[in-house]
Scaffold this motif. Sequence first.
Motif, PDB file in Angstrom:
ATOM      1  N   VAL A  16       0.825  -1.205   0.000  1.00 42.09           N
ATOM      2  CA  VAL A  16       0.000   0.000   0.000  1.00 42.09           C
ATOM      3  C   VAL A  16       0.861   1.258   0.000  1.00 42.09           C
ATOM      4  N   VAL A  17       1.768   1.384   0.977  1.00 44.15           N
ATOM      5  CA  VAL A  17       2.523   2.631   1.139  1.00 44.15           C
ATOM      6  C   VAL A  17       3.904   2.335   1.709  1.00 44.15           C
ATOM      7  N   SER A  18       4.848   3.181   1.369  1.00 47.67           N
ATOM      8  CA  SER A  18       6.189   3.116   1.934  1.00 47.67           C
ATOM      9  C   SER A  18       6.723   4.540   1.995  1.00 47.67           C
ATOM     10  N   TYR A  19       7.936   4.685   2.497  1.00 48.59           N
ATOM     11  CA  TYR A  19       8.513   6.018   2.626  1.00 48.59           C
ATOM     12  C   TYR A  19      10.030   5.922   2.597  1.00 48.59           C
ATOM     13  N   GLY A  20      10.684   7.045   2.345  1.00 51.82           N
ATOM     14  CA  GLY A  20      12.138   7.058   2.348  1.00 51.82           C
ATOM     15  C   GLY A  20      12.676   8.444   2.113  1.00 51.82           C
ATOM     16  N   GLY A  21      13.984   8.576   2.298  1.00 51.46           N
ATOM     17  CA  GLY A  21      14.648   9.847   2.106  1.00 51.46           C
ATOM     18  C   GLY A  21      15.459   9.864   0.828  1.00 51.46           C
ATOM     19  N   PHE A  22      15.504  11.006   0.198  1.00 53.63           N
ATOM     20  CA  PHE A  22      16.257  11.203  -1.024  1.00 53.63           C
ATOM     21  C   PHE A  22      17.148  12.433  -0.842  1.00 53.63           C
ATOM     22  N   ARG A  23      17.907  12.774  -1.825  1.00 47.50           N
ATOM     23  CA  ARG A  23      18.850  13.888  -1.702  1.00 47.50           C
ATOM     24  C   ARG A  23      18.149  15.188  -1.301  1.00 47.50           C
ATOM     25  N   ASN A  24      17.116  15.571  -2.036  1.00 47.51           N
ATOM     26  CA  ASN A  24      16.488  16.880  -1.831  1.00 47.51           C
ATOM     27  C   ASN A  24      15.110  16.836  -1.184  1.00 47.51           C
ATOM     28  N   PHE A  25      14.636  15.654  -0.845  1.00 51.14           N
ATOM     29  CA  PHE A  25      13.308  15.528  -0.256  1.00 51.14           C
ATOM     30  C   PHE A  25      13.174  14.177   0.429  1.00 51.14           C
ATOM     31  N   PHE A  26      12.129  14.046   1.225  1.00 46.56           N
ATOM     32  CA  PHE A  26      11.721  12.750   1.738  1.00 46.56           C
ATOM     33  C   PHE A  26      10.309  12.533   1.226  1.00 46.56           C
ATOM     34  N   ALA A  27       9.869  11.286   1.160  1.00 47.99           N
ATOM     35  CA  ALA A  27       8.603  11.040   0.469  1.00 47.99           C
ATOM     36  C   ALA A  27       7.863   9.832   1.007  1.00 47.99           C
ATOM     37  N   LEU A  28       6.570   9.879   0.794  1.00 46.90           N
ATOM     38  CA  LEU A  28       5.690   8.708   0.910  1.00 46.90           C
ATOM     39  C   LEU A  28       5.442   8.263  -0.519  1.00 46.90           C
ATOM     40  N   TRP A  29       5.252   6.960  -0.713  1.00 47.48           N
ATOM     41  CA  TRP A  29       4.783   6.554  -2.030  1.00 47.48           C
ATOM     42  C   TRP A  29       3.708   5.502  -1.878  1.00 47.48           C
ATOM     43  N   PHE A  30       2.730   5.648  -2.732  1.00 48.76           N
ATOM     44  CA  PHE A  30       1.571   4.760  -2.760  1.00 48.76           C
ATOM     45  C   PHE A  30       1.714   3.870  -3.980  1.00 48.76           C
ATOM     46  N   PHE A  31       1.739   2.567  -3.749  1.00 42.60           N
ATOM     47  CA  PHE A  31       2.021   1.629  -4.832  1.00 42.60           C
ATOM     48  C   PHE A  31       0.955   1.653  -5.921  1.00 42.60           C
ATOM     49  N   ASN A  32      -0.300   1.900  -5.562  1.00 39.80           N
ATOM     50  CA  ASN A  32      -1.368   2.045  -6.549  1.00 39.80           C
ATOM     51  C   ASN A  32      -1.924   3.461  -6.503  1.00 39.80           C
ATOM     52  N   GLY A  33      -1.028   4.421  -6.347  1.00 42.69           N
ATOM     53  CA  GLY A  33      -1.408   5.819  -6.209  1.00 42.69           C
ATOM     54  C   GLY A  33      -2.117   6.411  -7.410  1.00 42.69           C
TER      55      GLY A  33
END
Length: 187
Positions: A41-58
């Motif tokens: 359903v959802v996951s999250y993580g950090g990247f260089r310039n942002f952090f994010a949530l992602w929805f697999f069927n967004g």
Amino acid sequence: MEYNERWAEELSLLSSVIAKAPLEKAIKWGAEVYTYNGKNVVSYGGFRNFFALWFFNGVFLQDKYGVLIAASEGKTKSLRQWRFTSLAEVDEKSILEYISEAIEVEKKGLKIKPEKFQAMAPSPLLAGALKADGNLQAAFSKLSPGKQKEYILYLDEPKQENTKVSRLEKIIPMILKGAGLHDKYKK
């Protein structure tokens, strides 16, 4: 993951918000992934310039706040990201609304249908290498159409010619072995 350390406080907040939803936590691809009845359903993580949530069927979410984006335009089919650059942008109520909607998407079983496979012609660089080496041509023709396509796309992706040439040099031994480009990631 170096970027997760950079955003430690922010990711901790996202984790605590997600934990309020009726989801199961699992570790997949080295990251926390929250599932409903075994479906991502959802996951999250950090990247260089942002952090994010992602929805697999967004792609199926209404996105009433207009915050979701496709991570790689033209490539990402179903996944959608919600990017943040500060703690102040994290709104628990809105995030939980999106998660609830994402759970409903999973309950309904909504999925993007896979595109029908289309055979591709090798790029001029690969075609030239195949023509010049009979063993390479024979090995390439023995690969499944899907594995052939992986190699073709891998060589077509870079803009710079020297990158394409170095990629070709990398994949020739793999083709001669009969291996696919991504075999090490497949079970």
